[in-house]
Enzyme design. Sequence first.
Site, mmCIF file in Angstrom:
data_model
loop_
_atom_site.group_PDB
_atom_site.id
_atom_site.type_symbol
_atom_site.label_atom_id
_atom_site.label_comp_id
_atom_site.label_asym_id
_atom_site.label_seq_id
_atom_site.Cartn_x
_atom_site.Cartn_y
_atom_site.Cartn_z
ATOM 1 C CG ASP A 39 -1.882 -1.091 1.319
ATOM 2 O OD1 ASP A 39 -1.808 -1.981 0.454
ATOM 3 O OD2 ASP A 39 -2.713 -1.095 2.244
ATOM 4 C CG ASP A 47 -3.372 4.194 -0.414
ATOM 5 O OD1 ASP A 47 -3.104 5.363 -0.085
ATOM 6 O OD2 ASP A 47 -4.058 3.423 0.296
ATOM 7 C CG HIS A 88 -5.437 -0.709 -2.014
ATOM 8 N ND1 HIS A 88 -5.234 -1.095 -0.724
ATOM 9 C CD2 HIS A 88 -5.121 0.617 -2.057
ATOM 10 C CE1 HIS A 88 -4.802 -0.062 -0.002
ATOM 11 N NE2 HIS A 88 -4.744 0.988 -0.805
ATOM 12 C CG ASP A 145 -3.362 -5.303 -4.598
ATOM 13 O OD1 ASP A 145 -4.339 -4.673 -4.182
ATOM 14 O OD2 ASP A 145 -2.326 -5.482 -3.923
ATOM 15 N NE ARG A 198 -14.044 -5.739 -6.941
ATOM 16 C CZ ARG A 198 -13.199 -5.968 -5.960
ATOM 17 N NH1 ARG A 198 -11.899 -5.837 -6.163
ATOM 18 N NH2 ARG A 198 -13.640 -6.312 -4.772
ATOM 19 C CB SER A 210 -13.954 -8.080 -1.467
ATOM 20 O OG SER A 210 -12.958 -8.380 -2.434
ATOM 21 C CB CYS A 227 -1.976 -6.720 0.481
ATOM 22 S SG CYS A 227 -3.470 -6.752 -0.493
HETATM 23 N N1 NVA Z 1 -10.260 -3.383 -1.739
HETATM 24 C C1 NVA Z 1 -10.141 -4.465 -2.696
HETATM 25 C C2 NVA Z 1 -8.691 -4.839 -2.907
HETATM 26 C C3 NVA Z 1 -8.004 -5.528 -1.816
HETATM 27 C C4 NVA Z 1 -6.604 -5.952 -2.128
HETATM 28 C C5 NVA Z 1 -10.951 -5.653 -2.259
HETATM 29 O O1 NVA Z 1 -11.222 -5.759 -1.067
HETATM 30 O O2 NVA Z 1 -11.329 -6.474 -3.081
#
Ligand code: NVA
Length: 379
Positions: A112, A202, A250, A252, A269, A305, A357
């Site tokens: 991050d 970030d 983020h 990733d 997404r 998530s 991460c």
């Molecule tokens: N905020 C996103 C990326 C986490 C690396 C999620 O929760 O899917």
Amino acid sequence: MTESSQKTVVSSWNEWDPLKHVIVGRADGTQIQSPEPAVQLDFPDQGYPLGTSGPLPEEMEEKADELLDNFAAILKKRGIRVDRPTPLDFSQAINTPDWSQGNMFGCMPPRDVLLTVGNEILEAPMSFRSRWFEYLCYRPLLEQYYKEDTHFRWETAPKPRLIEQTYKKDFWEKWNTSSEEEQWRITENSDWIITETEPLFDAADVARFGKDLFVQKSMVTNDAGIEWLRRHYPDHRVHRVTYREMLPWHIDATLIPLRPGLVLVNPERYPLNKAHNELFKKNDWELVEAPKSVRKEKMPLCTCSLWLNMNCLVIDPKTICVEALETPMMELLYKYGFEVIPVPLFEVSPFGGGLHCATADVYREGVLEDYFPNQLERF
Ligand code: NVA
């Protein structure tokens, strides 16, 4: 050569070249942050309803640290040098001349904060007040690399003020009282909490593909931040990207480069800009959709998530670390010829994420290459 006798080299241009040196985070002392404008944390059934703050439970922290140590040991066994950050006392209150914040966050997700592009490591601004001082956890390592590699460029983005005007005042009220339809409208306009007052991003909103950097506008990255990156990396092409994801932060668990020509995408997404997929297709990249996680429920106190099953760490173009129980993801990667290293890390997720991460590149063998020679106008 053993990993400890390796000469220090800072260099990494993408997410797939052979990994030789990496930072793996620590869970020690991670906190549920006290209230601040950037984020709303509300875990009423897990001991931390909205407005409350404090440490994550000790037994969760112990387990997370055990898994992170194990991850570090797996990487070391493969000859990869592994460094670890130095945690601060994250329970302490912090101040700048502009604001006070009741506590900090932690240092599990170095991804991050640290953005490695070529021989440079850039400390990202961060838009949470609780994460303003997080870079300090990495300073002992960066100081060491600076001494040991005379080619290392150590950079820091302008420290943001994070004053009242940095945030849209009524964002959370509006969000929490909006219908789902209205929330999707906000999503499609990328109308997130941070204003354009100052550049914010970030490091984890950046996906690195050699000369092309995909940067997500999100809850923590604004257009001014993307413009700052564009000016900072004049030899790169910085693509501003947005996806249909509520409250995104983020990139990733949305876009994971696997090797030249192959990228993992999140089937839920989809990109909001048509040019996104066109650019990949025009350059013969295959977009492969990630399968769903085997998990049905997130860990308690987790802000990520279940798409963390996508948050894999590529070790080289033929080898990849995948969370140990995520067999559908492993099977997909076997089909594409990868050797998969299963790494248990699910219980680390409340501390800030998954395998990608939890790491930040220091050195991947390889040079800057152009994987998108056929560009599109205005993207
Ligand atoms: N905020 C996103 C990326 C986490 C690396 C999620 O929760 O899917």
